[in-house]
Write a protein that holds these residues in place. Structure first.
Motif, PDB file in Angstrom:
ATOM      1  N   ILE A 297       8.861  84.012 -10.593  1.00 56.89           N
ATOM      2  CA  ILE A 297       8.896  83.225  -9.284  1.00 56.89           C
ATOM      3  C   ILE A 297      10.567  83.501  -8.898  1.00 56.89           C
ATOM      4  CG2 ILE A 297       8.686  81.502  -8.068  1.00 56.89           C
ATOM      5  CD1 ILE A 297       6.702  80.302 -10.224  1.00 56.89           C
ATOM      6  N   ASN A 298      10.646  83.764  -7.584  1.00 53.11           N
ATOM      7  CA  ASN A 298      12.157  83.910  -7.023  1.00 53.11           C
ATOM      8  C   ASN A 298      12.100  82.689  -6.049  1.00 53.11           C
ATOM      9  OD1 ASN A 298      14.396  84.625  -6.056  1.00 53.11           O
ATOM     10  ND2 ASN A 298      13.901  86.113  -5.039  1.00 53.11           N
ATOM     11  N   PHE A 299      12.827  81.709  -6.682  1.00 56.46           N
ATOM     12  CA  PHE A 299      12.962  80.371  -6.151  1.00 56.46           C
ATOM     13  C   PHE A 299      14.022  80.473  -4.834  1.00 56.46           C
ATOM     14  CE2 PHE A 299      10.789  78.876  -9.429  1.00 56.46           C
ATOM     15  CZ  PHE A 299       9.630  77.717  -8.877  1.00 56.46           C
ATOM     16  N   ARG A 300      14.878  81.791  -4.858  1.00 53.69           N
ATOM     17  CA  ARG A 300      15.851  81.940  -3.732  1.00 53.69           C
ATOM     18  C   ARG A 300      14.815  82.180  -2.414  1.00 53.69           C
ATOM     19  NH1 ARG A 300      20.906  83.695  -4.780  1.00 53.69           N
ATOM     20  NH2 ARG A 300      21.606  83.620  -6.941  1.00 53.69           N
ATOM     21  N   GLU A 301      13.680  82.582  -2.518  1.00 55.20           N
ATOM     22  CA  GLU A 301      12.687  82.559  -1.393  1.00 55.20           C
ATOM     23  C   GLU A 301      11.789  81.262  -0.969  1.00 55.20           C
ATOM     24  OE1 GLU A 301      12.113  86.056   0.122  1.00 55.20           O
ATOM     25  OE2 GLU A 301      14.069  85.900  -0.803  1.00 55.20           O
ATOM     26  N   ASN A 302      12.418  80.230  -1.441  1.00 56.80           N
ATOM     27  CA  ASN A 302      12.049  78.766  -1.120  1.00 56.80           C
ATOM     28  C   ASN A 302      12.317  78.831   0.424  1.00 56.80           C
ATOM     29  OD1 ASN A 302      10.875  76.246  -1.499  1.00 56.80           O
ATOM     30  ND2 ASN A 302      12.940  75.648  -0.910  1.00 56.80           N
ATOM     31  N   ILE A 303      11.090  78.346   1.194  1.00 60.96           N
ATOM     32  CA  ILE A 303      11.511  78.011   2.685  1.00 60.96           C
ATOM     33  C   ILE A 303      11.490  76.480   2.794  1.00 60.96           C
ATOM     34  CG2 ILE A 303      10.841  80.396   3.530  1.00 60.96           C
ATOM     35  CD1 ILE A 303       8.275  79.113   4.366  1.00 60.96           C
ATOM     36  N   ARG A 304      10.599  75.768   2.286  1.00 66.05           N
ATOM     37  CA  ARG A 304      10.497  74.306   2.286  1.00 66.05           C
ATOM     38  C   ARG A 304      10.427  73.582   0.975  1.00 66.05           C
ATOM     39  NH1 ARG A 304      10.002  71.820   7.227  1.00 66.05           N
ATOM     40  NH2 ARG A 304       9.431  69.679   7.213  1.00 66.05           N
ATOM     41  N   ASN A 305      10.713  72.403   0.856  1.00 62.34           N
ATOM     42  CA  ASN A 305      10.422  71.425  -0.221  1.00 62.34           C
ATOM     43  C   ASN A 305       9.878  70.232   0.487  1.00 62.34           C
ATOM     44  OD1 ASN A 305      13.404  72.333  -1.490  1.00 62.34           O
ATOM     45  ND2 ASN A 305      11.533  72.736  -2.462  1.00 62.34           N
ATOM     46  N   PHE A 306       8.722  69.586  -0.160  1.00 60.43           N
ATOM     47  CA  PHE A 306       8.041  68.240   0.344  1.00 60.43           C
ATOM     48  C   PHE A 306       7.509  67.794  -0.681  1.00 60.43           C
ATOM     49  CE2 PHE A 306       4.786  71.603   0.366  1.00 60.43           C
ATOM     50  CZ  PHE A 306       3.822  70.742  -0.267  1.00 60.43           C
ATOM     51  N   ALA A 307       7.157  66.380  -0.380  1.00 66.81           N
ATOM     52  CA  ALA A 307       6.509  65.664  -1.378  1.00 66.81           C
ATOM     53  C   ALA A 307       5.389  64.834  -0.901  1.00 66.81           C
ATOM     54  CB  ALA A 307       7.586  64.488  -1.927  1.00 66.81           C
ATOM     55  N   GLY A 308       4.444  64.491  -1.634  1.00 69.90           N
ATOM     56  CA  GLY A 308       3.043  63.811  -1.116  1.00 69.90           C
ATOM     57  C   GLY A 308       3.019  62.610  -2.165  1.00 69.90           C
ATOM     58  N   ILE A 309       2.270  61.520  -1.646  1.00 71.92           N
ATOM     59  CA  ILE A 309       1.735  60.399  -2.500  1.00 71.92           C
ATOM     60  C   ILE A 309       0.227  60.320  -2.942  1.00 71.92           C
ATOM     61  CG2 ILE A 309       1.494  57.925  -2.674  1.00 71.92           C
ATOM     62  CD1 ILE A 309       4.519  59.100  -2.624  1.00 71.92           C
ATOM     63  N   ARG A 310       0.180  60.243  -4.076  1.00 73.37           N
ATOM     64  CA  ARG A 310      -1.131  60.202  -4.565  1.00 73.37           C
ATOM     65  C   ARG A 310      -1.831  58.604  -4.402  1.00 73.37           C
ATOM     66  NH1 ARG A 310       1.729  63.132  -8.573  1.00 73.37           N
ATOM     67  NH2 ARG A 310       0.942  65.217  -8.746  1.00 73.37           N
ATOM     68  N   ALA A 311      -3.277  58.744  -4.282  1.00 70.28           N
ATOM     69  CA  ALA A 311      -3.625  57.367  -4.235  1.00 70.28           C
ATOM     70  C   ALA A 311      -4.182  56.841  -5.406  1.00 70.28           C
ATOM     71  CB  ALA A 311      -4.533  57.210  -3.052  1.00 70.28           C
ATOM     72  N   TYR A 312      -3.497  56.795  -6.327  1.00 65.29           N
ATOM     73  CA  TYR A 312      -3.715  56.113  -7.740  1.00 65.29           C
ATOM     74  C   TYR A 312      -4.277  54.656  -7.417  1.00 65.29           C
ATOM     75  CZ  TYR A 312      -2.409  59.992 -10.892  1.00 65.29           C
ATOM     76  OH  TYR A 312      -2.357  61.181 -11.293  1.00 65.29           O
TER      77      TYR A 312
END
Length: 480
Positions: A297-312
């Motif tokens: 995986i070439n992480f130089r090609e990353n275009i966005r980071n994000f996070a989500g919340i799981r409903a535990y």
């Protein structure tokens, strides 16, 4: 007086609204955000799981397998991006190989079709970019990838077309028992209903406790992701899981329905119910874990980071039941993974519970169960020409990264649930999802929103309420 009010319009609330719209009922949906699918649903792995992971006999197991089948049917009917790519669970040593065998047996008990265990050589032949140290893999051909927010939007739009009333920007702040049902107070209005469906995600415990004795507690769990450019989208063809642990299914590597590569998530419990911040440590954890599965995986090609919340919640299984102390109040709580996969089946179970509680539900004549949507770039050349001949706006490309036309943007702005934000448009037709992340097309999308919905530029938001783009003039008058 409504027959049923659904609180929350993520994938579970939208699926429930869709299911209720099949019947001659007066139904409303209350959503605290300014759009549907704007919480957990828009920030997850986008996987329709085959159903081998949950423990046999649980609601998760039953509803995952049934929901996976229903999701495939619904996506076809409602023009939702869906691709049955299959999934691997890979093992690198004898202990993990034993886990793969256990998962296989669990999947068989759960009724997952076509499961089989591959040798490392067979797995590498199908997925040559896997870590060559792979010893074996569980192959589940029925696993799929989907556009999760498009799925929820399609279900909600269809519900609205069939008579369900949707109220956005309505946060529930109070619930009161009455002789005939409940009075629900939001920060905008008051609604009276006979039955309540609580599909408020991570806020399910808060909503429940407004009218009933506490029965469960939400435990928000955050996961962080990388989204990589289309240059990485063909690195793998299937969803690649590592062997699961006590904290979840682990970091996955998977193609997306739009041709990108998604990597993640990690898993950490957090204090804030809506803490979607990313961190350097969290992203490093995801990166390092994923490279064990797919080293290239070439992480130089990353275009966005994000996070989500799981409903535990503070129990292992889904909680789908009437409240113990509030009659005709049904909780759909703890809908963590495989919640996206199980949502259509959860909705059917919720309606069955309503019937058992005495709700008379007669099927509606003329129910609309299809949705037409033009995805211009996916059309053959001759069909593109025909569409442009009918509406020249489909010949004007606004988002060059994703080849999204003005016609598609205008169509979504006049849909049953028209977006009023730039990200709302993005979630409906993909404008701004590409490599530049809306850097070029964003101002043009803003202009089209203003023109079509007659909203001043200064009132158009990026996404959440208050995320204004234009706040005032920087210069007034004067010479250049």
């Amino acid at each position: 007086m409504y027959d049923v009010v659904v609180i929350g319009c993520g994938i579970v609330g939208a699926a429930t609204a869709y299911e209720l719209s099949k019947y001659q009922l007066k139904t409303a949906v209350l959503e605290k955000e300014n759009d549907v699918a704007d919480q957990t649903t828009k920030a997850n792995s986008a996987i329709i799981h085959a159903g081998y992971d949950p423990e046999p006999g649980t609601l998760m197991a039953k509803l995952n397998v049934e929901g996976s089948r229903l999701a495939k049917e619904l996506c076809q009917k409602l023009s939702v991006h869906y691709n049955q790519v299959g999934s691997f669970v890979i093992a690198f040593n004898d202990e993990e190989a034993k886990t793969v065998e256990e998962i296989y047996e669990r999947g068989v008990k759960n009724g997952v079709p076509e499961l089989r265990i591959l040798s490392g050589e067979e797995a590498l032949k199908m997925e040559p970019n896997l870590n060559p140290k792979v010893q074996c893999a569980l192959y589940a051909p029925t696993a799929a990838i989907v556009n999760p927010w498009e799925f929820a939007i399609a279900l909600a739009e269809t519900a609205v077309r069939n008579g369900v009333e949707l109220y956005l920007n309505n946060k529930v702040v109070g619930i009161e028992k009455t002789a005939d049902g409940y009075l629900i107070t939001t920060d905008k209005n008051v609604y009276e209903t006979r039955y309540i469906i609580n599909a408020a995600g991570v806020h399910c415990d808060e909503v429940h406790n407004l009218v009933a004795e506490p029965e469960f507690r939400s435990l928000p769990n955050q996961g962080q992701y990388y989204l990589l450019d289309k240059s990485q989208g063909k690195l793998v063809n299937k969803v690649i899981f590592q062997c699961p642990t006590k904290v979840g299914k682990g970091v996955l590597v998977a193609p997306t329905v739009h041709g990108n590569l998604i990597v993640g998530p990690n898993s950490h419990f957090v204090e804030g119910y809506e803490d979607v911040s990313t961190t350097a440590d969290g992203l490093a954890e995801v990166l390092n874990a994923s490279l064990k599965s797919v080293p290239g995986i070439n992480f130089r090609e990353n275009i966005r980071n994000f996070a989500g919340i799981r409903a535990y919640i503070d129990r292992e299984d889904f909680l789908i039941a009437e409240s113990k102390t509030a009659k005709n109040f049904i909780n759909l709580a703890g809908i963590k993974s495989p919640g996206l996969s199980a949502a259509p089946a959860i909705a059917k179970m919720a309606v069955d519970i309503l019937r058992d509680l005495g709700l008379s539900a007669t099927e509606k004549e003329g129910f609309v169960d299809t949705r037409e949507k033009i995805n211009f770039k996916d059309l053959p050349q001759e069909e593109k020409a025909a569409v442009i001949a009918k509406d020249a706006r489909y010949g004007r490309v606004i988002c060059r990264c994703e080849t999204i036309t003005e016609g598609e943007i205008v169509a979504c702005l006049h849909s049953p649930i028209p977006p009023k934000t730039i990200d709302g448009v993005k979630r409906r037709c993909n404008a701004g999802m590409g490599r530049c992340q809306g850097g070029f097309c964003g101002p043009r999308v803003q202009e089209i929103i203003s023109r079509e919905l007659h909203i001043p530029y200064s009132e158009i938001e990026m996404d959440k309420t208050g995320s204004y783009i234009i706040t005032g003039e920087t210069k007034v008058g004067g010479n250049l």
